[in-house]
Scaffold this active site. Structure first.
Site, short mmCIF file in Angstrom:
data_model
loop_
_atom_site.label_atom_id
_atom_site.label_comp_id
_atom_site.label_asym_id
_atom_site.label_seq_id
_atom_site.Cartn_x
_atom_site.Cartn_y
_atom_site.Cartn_z
N LYS A 94 40.49 45.17 27.78
CA LYS A 94 41.04 44.69 26.48
C LYS A 94 40.18 45.21 25.59
O LYS A 94 39.01 44.53 25.63
CB LYS A 94 41.43 43.23 26.82
N HIS B 135 41.06 37.99 30.42
CA HIS B 135 41.78 39.17 30.27
C HIS B 135 41.07 40.26 31.07
O HIS B 135 39.93 40.21 31.42
CB HIS B 135 42.22 39.70 28.87
#
Length: 259
Positions: A154, A150
């Site tokens: 995040k 990600h």
């Protein structure tokens, strides 16, 4: 016509959700919750003049919306969803980070209130299908590891999608450790462990949301992968959730439950 409050409206996902709701015919954006949003910034964040702006949860008018759409942060999502349920708003939750205990408590509260809602670890169709395919493959390949990748901002690890994938795999495979006698010369190098399923989290600039499920067998391997290159890809799932959440009588987990 259903009225929607978007919590986290100024974030990357929140802004996509604002644009989505503004484009829908039978859904109206009536309020947003964003800690640092000033009324003067409405135009920048695509908010109409009639949209109410709240900076804290305690300021939210309980009568302002029928649906609470949450794209906030892990530290806030539990209190947000609990507030929504207690005030007769149906939660549609894209924020990850809820513990199993918190999910259970919220589901029980929704059942008491007879109020529908959805917690979706991922609104992308490719991610939903990956989880479905991984669960099926795990019946035949008990040796499995998960890698999720990600963007660098995040807040939680592992991703909700990766953890949900591991839970689905765990439902169908027998208790198993691929290498029970291994040792780590560098602590944590083998990743997190969910009932013998290793999960590895990558956080780097340039990524959005990606997952690989790696299965190994005697003389063969199977890799299932999904890639989300743009947050817009999640909006089709959000649209379905907003349209169908009113058909539910309690809180469910997983977009596949309403498809």
């Amino acid at each position: 016509m259903a009225n929607v409050l978007i919590a986290g409206a100024t974030g990357a996902m929140g802004q996509k959700a604002v644009d989505l709701v503004n484009s829908m015919v039978n859904i109206e954006l009536t309020a947003v919750l964003a800690p640092h949003l000033m009324s003067a910034d409405r135009e920048q964040y695509h908010l109409g003049k009639n949209v109410q702006v709240f900076n804290s949860l305690t300021d939210v008018d309980p009568s302002v919306a029928d649906i609470w759409l949450d794209f906030t942060v892990p530290s806030a999502v539990y209190d947000n969803v609990k507030y929504a349920l207690n005030n007769d708003m149906m939660p549609v939750v894209g924020t990850t980070g809820l513990t199993d205990k918190q999910e259970t408590e919220l589901i029980e509260l929704s059942q008491q209130k007879q109020l529908g809602g959805l917690i979706a670890p991922n609104f992308g169709m490719s991610a939903v299908l990956l989880m479905k395919f991984a669960r099926e493959a795990a019946k035949y390949f008990p040796d499995v590891e998960i890698i999720e990748m990600h963007h660098a901002d995040k807040k939680d690890a592992p991703s909700g999608t990766a953890l949900s994938t591991a839970k689905l795999i765990d439902q169908v495979r027998k208790s198993h450790e691929s290498n029970p006698d291994e040792t780590e010369s560098l602590a944590g190098v083998r990743g997190g462990d969910y009932h013998g399923i290793k999960i590895h989290s990558v956080r780097l600039p340039g990524y959005i949301a990606h997952e690989q499920v790696l299965f190994g067998g005697a003389g063969e391997a199977l890799t299932i992968r999904q890639d989300s290159f743009d947050r817009q890809s999640f909006m089709s799932g959000v649209k379905v959730a907003l349209e169908k959440v009113g058909n539910l009588d309690h809180l469910v987990v997983g977009l596949e439950k309403i498809l």
